[in-house]
Design an enzyme around this catalytic site. Sequence first.
Site, mmCIF file in Angstrom:
data_model
loop_
_atom_site.group_PDB
_atom_site.id
_atom_site.type_symbol
_atom_site.label_atom_id
_atom_site.label_comp_id
_atom_site.label_asym_id
_atom_site.label_seq_id
_atom_site.Cartn_x
_atom_site.Cartn_y
_atom_site.Cartn_z
ATOM 1 N N LYS A 1 44.656 14.198 38.826
ATOM 2 C CA LYS A 1 44.590 13.691 37.454
ATOM 3 C C LYS A 1 45.308 14.646 36.489
ATOM 4 O O LYS A 1 46.124 14.227 35.681
ATOM 5 C CB LYS A 1 43.125 13.513 37.008
ATOM 6 C CG LYS A 1 42.304 12.594 37.902
ATOM 7 C CD LYS A 1 40.882 12.426 37.387
ATOM 8 C CE LYS A 1 40.055 13.709 37.382
ATOM 9 N NZ LYS A 1 39.802 14.271 38.735
ATOM 10 N N ARG B 1 33.514 9.159 32.740
ATOM 11 C CA ARG B 1 33.008 9.464 34.080
ATOM 12 C C ARG B 1 31.703 8.746 34.367
ATOM 13 O O ARG B 1 31.191 8.847 35.477
ATOM 14 C CB ARG B 1 32.757 10.966 34.200
ATOM 15 C CG ARG B 1 33.865 11.728 34.912
ATOM 16 C CD ARG B 1 33.504 13.193 34.779
ATOM 17 N NE ARG B 1 34.035 13.996 35.819
ATOM 18 C CZ ARG B 1 35.098 14.773 35.686
ATOM 19 N NH1 ARG B 1 35.800 14.755 34.585
ATOM 20 N NH2 ARG B 1 35.466 15.554 36.667
ATOM 21 N N ARG C 1 44.350 25.478 44.708
ATOM 22 C CA ARG C 1 44.821 25.299 43.328
ATOM 23 C C ARG C 1 44.817 26.604 42.535
ATOM 24 O O ARG C 1 43.899 27.403 42.617
ATOM 25 C CB ARG C 1 43.920 24.295 42.616
ATOM 26 C CG ARG C 1 44.161 24.256 41.113
ATOM 27 C CD ARG C 1 43.510 23.113 40.427
ATOM 28 N NE ARG C 1 42.091 23.016 40.647
ATOM 29 C CZ ARG C 1 41.367 21.982 40.263
ATOM 30 N NH1 ARG C 1 41.941 20.956 39.681
ATOM 31 N NH2 ARG C 1 40.075 21.963 40.477
ATOM 32 N N ARG D 1 42.324 31.115 38.825
ATOM 33 C CA ARG D 1 41.671 30.088 39.639
ATOM 34 C C ARG D 1 40.355 29.740 38.979
ATOM 35 O O ARG D 1 39.735 30.588 38.335
ATOM 36 C CB ARG D 1 41.464 30.593 41.075
ATOM 37 C CG ARG D 1 42.798 30.770 41.808
ATOM 38 C CD ARG D 1 42.660 31.221 43.241
ATOM 39 N NE ARG D 1 43.964 31.605 43.774
ATOM 40 C CZ ARG D 1 44.721 30.837 44.586
ATOM 41 N NH1 ARG D 1 44.280 29.663 44.981
ATOM 42 N NH2 ARG D 1 45.901 31.258 44.999
ATOM 43 N N ARG E 1 30.729 17.965 43.333
ATOM 44 C CA ARG E 1 31.579 17.197 42.396
ATOM 45 C C ARG E 1 32.020 15.883 43.023
ATOM 46 O O ARG E 1 32.078 14.845 42.353
ATOM 47 C CB ARG E 1 32.785 18.042 41.975
ATOM 48 C CG ARG E 1 32.389 19.142 40.981
ATOM 49 C CD ARG E 1 33.357 20.316 40.951
ATOM 50 N NE ARG E 1 34.715 19.969 40.641
ATOM 51 C CZ ARG E 1 35.757 20.763 40.904
ATOM 52 N NH1 ARG E 1 35.567 21.939 41.501
ATOM 53 N NH2 ARG E 1 36.959 20.403 40.577
HETATM 54 P P1 AP5 Z 1 44.721 18.517 40.024
HETATM 55 O O1 AP5 Z 1 45.787 17.739 39.327
HETATM 56 O O2 AP5 Z 1 44.284 19.796 39.404
HETATM 57 O O3 AP5 Z 1 43.478 17.553 40.328
HETATM 58 P P2 AP5 Z 1 42.420 16.914 39.346
HETATM 59 O O4 AP5 Z 1 42.232 15.484 39.747
HETATM 60 O O5 AP5 Z 1 42.785 17.168 37.921
HETATM 61 O O6 AP5 Z 1 41.152 17.721 39.824
HETATM 62 P P3 AP5 Z 1 40.040 18.503 39.008
HETATM 63 O O7 AP5 Z 1 39.342 19.395 39.988
HETATM 64 O O8 AP5 Z 1 40.580 19.146 37.764
HETATM 65 O O9 AP5 Z 1 39.109 17.318 38.619
HETATM 66 P P4 AP5 Z 1 37.668 17.418 38.261
HETATM 67 O O10 AP5 Z 1 37.466 16.010 37.826
HETATM 68 O O11 AP5 Z 1 36.735 17.928 39.286
HETATM 69 O O12 AP5 Z 1 37.629 18.565 37.136
HETATM 70 P P5 AP5 Z 1 37.550 18.504 35.554
HETATM 71 O O13 AP5 Z 1 38.258 19.679 35.020
HETATM 72 O O14 AP5 Z 1 37.873 17.166 35.025
HETATM 73 O O15 AP5 Z 1 45.217 18.781 41.531
HETATM 74 C C1 AP5 Z 1 44.457 19.620 42.382
HETATM 75 C C2 AP5 Z 1 45.415 20.494 43.233
HETATM 76 O O16 AP5 Z 1 46.142 19.637 44.121
HETATM 77 C C3 AP5 Z 1 46.469 21.235 42.391
HETATM 78 O O17 AP5 Z 1 46.674 22.490 42.971
HETATM 79 C C4 AP5 Z 1 47.740 20.366 42.518
HETATM 80 O O18 AP5 Z 1 48.910 21.161 42.480
HETATM 81 C C5 AP5 Z 1 47.546 19.717 43.883
HETATM 82 N N1 AP5 Z 1 48.028 18.346 43.932
HETATM 83 C C6 AP5 Z 1 47.949 17.399 42.969
HETATM 84 N N2 AP5 Z 1 48.487 16.249 43.389
HETATM 85 C C7 AP5 Z 1 48.907 16.471 44.677
HETATM 86 C C8 AP5 Z 1 49.549 15.659 45.671
HETATM 87 N N3 AP5 Z 1 49.883 14.368 45.419
HETATM 88 N N4 AP5 Z 1 49.819 16.220 46.884
HETATM 89 C C9 AP5 Z 1 49.487 17.532 47.139
HETATM 90 N N5 AP5 Z 1 48.881 18.359 46.250
HETATM 91 C C10 AP5 Z 1 48.602 17.816 45.027
HETATM 92 O O19 AP5 Z 1 35.954 18.695 35.335
HETATM 93 C C11 AP5 Z 1 35.320 19.910 35.656
HETATM 94 C C12 AP5 Z 1 33.839 19.798 35.321
HETATM 95 O O20 AP5 Z 1 33.677 19.534 33.904
HETATM 96 C C13 AP5 Z 1 33.105 18.643 36.002
HETATM 97 O O21 AP5 Z 1 32.652 19.002 37.296
HETATM 98 C C14 AP5 Z 1 31.949 18.396 35.011
HETATM 99 O O22 AP5 Z 1 30.939 19.358 35.167
HETATM 100 C C15 AP5 Z 1 32.606 18.619 33.673
HETATM 101 N N6 AP5 Z 1 33.158 17.387 33.077
HETATM 102 C C16 AP5 Z 1 34.471 17.143 32.795
HETATM 103 N N7 AP5 Z 1 34.618 15.931 32.250
HETATM 104 C C17 AP5 Z 1 33.364 15.390 32.184
HETATM 105 C C18 AP5 Z 1 32.857 14.143 31.736
HETATM 106 N N8 AP5 Z 1 33.677 13.188 31.243
HETATM 107 N N9 AP5 Z 1 31.526 13.921 31.835
HETATM 108 C C19 AP5 Z 1 30.691 14.863 32.315
HETATM 109 N N10 AP5 Z 1 31.111 16.069 32.772
HETATM 110 C C20 AP5 Z 1 32.443 16.330 32.699
#
Ligand code: AP5
Length: 228
Positions: free
Chosen positions: A23, A98, A137, A170, A182
């Site tokens: 994402k 979410r 990552r 990281r 997660r």
């Molecule tokens: P990356 O693009 O970073 O993946 P992502 O989908 O953004 O994953 P996240 O871990 O950031 O999502 P998340 O939803 O757990 O975390 P968030 O910050 O939103 O890609 C990952 C890796 O893979 C990278 O190294 C990239 O280079 C690689 N990659 C990407 N695409 C690839 C491909 N096609 N092939 C190979 N490699 C690839 O949330 C964190 C925390 O915040 C949550 O756990 C929760 O506690 C809280 N939170 C956030 N939003 C909310 C909400 N709306 N409601 C409640 N809690 C929330």
Amino acid sequence: MDGSKAPTTAPVLILLGPPGAGKGTQARMLDHAYGLVQLSTGDLLRAAVAAGTDAGNAAKAVMDAGGLVSDDIVIAILRDRLAEPDCARGVILDGFPRTTIQAEALDRLLSEQGKRINAAISLDVDDAAMVARIAGRFTCGGCGEGYHDSFKLPAIKGKCDTCQSTAFKRRADDTPTTVATRLAAYHAQTAPLIAFYETQGALARVDAMGAIDDVATALGAIVAKATA
Ligand code: AP5
């Protein structure tokens, strides 16, 4: 993708997908290609934690454990960010909504602004691959550009392609235990939104198991169609 394809309206796009689906990676690419503002609730919450705000202090333990922060906190943060002037050019929501409560709140917020969701795009991936993606990552400490130990290294080792910073970091919640929590939260609370947006006629799906650029090409086609 080509920046000349920038849409003339102010679109609202949603990226749905489990942790590691890409994402953040794809939202940044859409930001660069289409001038859309990336709104990541994960980034907004991490900034609130770092700043020591009340919302950040309340969210920290939940984020560290891999659970979902309360709807009230996240909706308030998103509402404030959506009201900022740059969002008038169009947004791509990364990690929000979410839960069904968040999705319904978003509908109300957009309706108040005379806007609608152009597309909710599900990045479809296999859970097993997500652990490897998250384990490798890292991000630039200067500009936030995302990298991966195997799939996306900087062109010059140790130097960010975008801002040339040599500082990388990281995430504290990128541990195997937290990733499992997660993923479970995604399937229990967020995956039902796929049906929610299908019912609204706004759902699009992308196979996100391919290479980053291939996923970006597929997404670009959907964005161009949704914003035409
Ligand atoms: P990356 O693009 O970073 O993946 P992502 O989908 O953004 O994953 P996240 O871990 O950031 O999502 P998340 O939803 O757990 O975390 P968030 O910050 O939103 O890609 C990952 C890796 O893979 C990278 O190294 C990239 O280079 C690689 N990659 C990407 N695409 C690839 C491909 N096609 N092939 C190979 N490699 C690839 O949330 C964190 C925390 O915040 C949550 O756990 C929760 O506690 C809280 N939170 C956030 N939003 C909310 C909400 N709306 N409601 C409640 N809690 C929330």
